[in-house]
Design an enzyme around this catalytic site. Structure first.
Site, mmCIF file in Angstrom:
data_model
loop_
_atom_site.group_PDB
_atom_site.id
_atom_site.type_symbol
_atom_site.label_atom_id
_atom_site.label_comp_id
_atom_site.label_asym_id
_atom_site.label_seq_id
_atom_site.Cartn_x
_atom_site.Cartn_y
_atom_site.Cartn_z
ATOM 1 N N HIS A 1 60.167 53.640 106.689
ATOM 2 C CA HIS A 1 61.457 53.821 107.393
ATOM 3 C C HIS A 1 61.945 52.450 107.858
ATOM 4 C CE1 HIS A 1 60.641 58.257 108.749
ATOM 5 N NE2 HIS A 1 61.207 58.207 107.560
ATOM 6 N N HIS B 1 65.492 66.612 98.836
ATOM 7 C CA HIS B 1 65.809 65.857 100.059
ATOM 8 C C HIS B 1 66.203 64.458 99.613
ATOM 9 C CE1 HIS B 1 65.206 63.824 103.858
ATOM 10 N NE2 HIS B 1 63.970 63.426 103.628
ATOM 11 N N GLU C 1 66.421 61.483 101.246
ATOM 12 C CA GLU C 1 65.979 60.214 101.836
ATOM 13 C C GLU C 1 65.502 59.302 100.696
ATOM 14 O OE1 GLU C 1 63.529 60.670 105.320
ATOM 15 O OE2 GLU C 1 63.882 58.576 105.893
ATOM 16 N N ASP D 1 63.203 57.356 99.897
ATOM 17 C CA ASP D 1 61.830 57.319 99.364
ATOM 18 C C ASP D 1 61.625 58.380 98.287
ATOM 19 O OD1 ASP D 1 62.159 58.905 101.752
ATOM 20 O OD2 ASP D 1 60.001 59.239 101.822
ATOM 21 N N HIS E 1 63.113 67.611 107.286
ATOM 22 C CA HIS E 1 63.576 67.076 108.546
ATOM 23 C C HIS E 1 64.993 66.501 108.472
ATOM 24 C CE1 HIS E 1 62.767 62.602 107.749
ATOM 25 N NE2 HIS E 1 62.499 63.214 106.621
ATOM 26 N N ASP F 1 58.923 66.810 102.285
ATOM 27 C CA ASP F 1 58.200 66.113 103.357
ATOM 28 C C ASP F 1 57.247 67.023 104.150
ATOM 29 O OD1 ASP F 1 59.074 63.463 103.073
ATOM 30 O OD2 ASP F 1 60.925 63.856 104.158
ATOM 31 N N TYR G 1 51.771 62.094 110.951
ATOM 32 C CA TYR G 1 53.033 62.398 110.257
ATOM 33 C C TYR G 1 53.803 63.470 111.032
ATOM 34 C CZ TYR G 1 55.694 63.500 105.951
ATOM 35 O OH TYR G 1 56.654 63.710 104.999
ATOM 36 N N HIS H 1 54.515 63.540 99.941
ATOM 37 C CA HIS H 1 53.671 62.404 100.324
ATOM 38 C C HIS H 1 52.223 62.880 100.465
ATOM 39 C CE1 HIS H 1 57.066 59.814 101.326
ATOM 40 N NE2 HIS H 1 57.554 60.736 102.122
HETATM 41 FE FE1 FEO Z 1 62.282 62.280 104.659
HETATM 42 FE FE2 FEO Z 1 59.690 61.236 102.777
HETATM 43 O O1 FEO Z 1 61.439 61.260 103.362
#
Ligand code: FEO
Length: 394
Positions: free
Chosen positions: A23, A79, A81, A83, A145, A164, A192, A225
């Site tokens: 992040h 999602h 984001e 990553d 999230h 996530d 996490y 992840h």
């Molecule tokens: Fe919310 Fe792994 O990104």
């Protein structure tokens, strides 16, 4: 190297052994991370989630081990984001006619990031895409999230891909929960959860009930992840239910920062008072500690005692970071107390207490402020304060 998870279902993600800040620099990831992507080879070919763009070449090479990317029919973006999505522009150049499957909110976040006119398909909870032998089933999970978050479920092989949720920042040689050190795995899963998901615990409990009510078989939970939960995959769901209740241990955590040790002496004396009363207590120097690790300690404990000397009419910067995290994470079922030394103006305790109020953490006892270096009587005052705080932990 890609990994076959089930018949014709492949992990084509990337293990990032080297990353230590995530992040941007906000989150520490002491054990690296993975960006998991799943390729499903059926009459139609689907890819669920992508990876962070610095790893695009490795990602595409793994897909090519299985299939020419040009043959991909569906790219599911659970999602947006970066990553999980920032390699999409490179991937989509290779399969420009693929359908990009997104939630209603993903239809805003994905174009908002990449400004590309891809062929989008918006899905909602319960929608299905038939791949041939298997189907993809979608469950929206807003604010788990991000607003765009959703889960994708693969029928027949019964694999839930919740992005996530249920993840860990944990790079490992082996990809499955039964092949890694269990203490490390749960340490990373909790870190996490505490640092990313705590603000959404009510939503997590509801979403878990909603998914369990579907009575779908689940052979694997494959997050975006860390490791894939294939041995007793529901164990992590049960842990999320437990963590979401936020029932803390009857223990205390003291976090302080200090310039010339006066506030540190106070911290130790308060700890002595708590320990004398039988309270399990940990003490951390904020400036010498990792803020995300401290959030885990705070997540676990009932009593949070924060201290700073007064610095430029406020608090020391390391404590400001702790208070910012506390306000954002909105921990429940905690009580707080403040302390600090000062030389002339002495605002630090008031500032910490104001932040407790903004974090909805009730203050159990007015904070303790001491001028200059604490003497013998001052330290006794701190020990007495610790003893009095002990009652709030039980
Ligand atoms: Fe919310 Fe792994 O990104």
């Amino acid at each position: 190297m890609s990994v076959e998870l089930a018949k014709n279902v492949y992990w084509v993600g990337v293990t990032d052994w080297g990353i230590r800040r995530f992040h941007g620099f906000e989150l520490s990831v002491h054990r690296g991370t993975t960006y998991n992507s799943y390729l499903i080879m059926d009459e139609k070919i689907a890819l669920v989630d992508a990876v962070w763009s610095p790893h695009s070449d490795e990602f595409l090479a793994k897909i090519r081990e299985i299939v020419d990317p040009a043959k991909i029919d569906y790219v599911v973006v659970n999602h947006c984001e970066p990553d999980h999505s920032s390699s999409l522009p490179m991937l989509m150049k290779l399969c420009p006619n693929a359908t990009v499957v997104v939630s209603k909110n993903g239809a805003s976040s994905v174009p908002g990031h990449y400004h590309e006119n891809w062929n989008f398909k918006i899905v909602k909870t319960g929608d299905r895409i038939n791949l041939g032998k298997n189907e993809l089933v979608f469950v929206e999970a807003p604010m788990l999230h991000w607003p765009d978050s959703m889960f994708t479920y693969l029928t027949n092989e019964a694999i839930l891909m919740p992005n996530d949720a249920f993840g860990q920042h944990y790079a490992t040689a082996f990809l499955f929960n039964d092949l890694v050190d269990q203490a490390e795995l749960y340490e990373e899963a909790l870190k996490y959860f505490a640092n990313i998901l705590t603000p959404y615990t009510d939503k997590i409990l509801k979403k878990i009930d909603e998914v369990l009510a579907l009575n779908l078989p689940v052979n694997m939970i494959a997050p975006s992840h860390g490791v894939i939960w294939r041995k007793d995959p529901i164990q992590i769901v049960k842990k999320y239910q437990e963590w979401s209740l936020q029932v803390p241990a009857p223990s205390a955590v003291i976090v302080y920062d200090t310039m010339w040790n006066a506030t540190e002496h106070m911290a130790k004396a308060i700890a002595e008072g708590l320990i004398e009363r039988g309270v399990d207590c940990k003490v951390f120097h904020a400036a010498a500690s990792d803020a995300n690790d401290l959030m885990v300690e705070i997540f676990k404990s009932k009593l949070v005692v924060l201290g700073s000397c007064t610095y430029n009419n406020g608090i020391l910067p390391s404590m400001a970071k702790i208070l910012t995290e506390l306000r954002g994470l909105r921990f429940k079922n905690k009580v707080g107390a403040a302390f600090g030394s000062y030389g002339w103006s002495g605002e630090s305790v008031k500032e910490i207490e104001e932040n407790f109020q903004k974090s909805a953490i009730p203050i159990v006892k007015p904070g303790i402020r001491l001028k200059w270096q604490p003497g013998v009587a001052d330290l006794k005052l701190c020990r007495d304060y610790g003893r009095e705080l002990a009652d709030s932990v039980r």
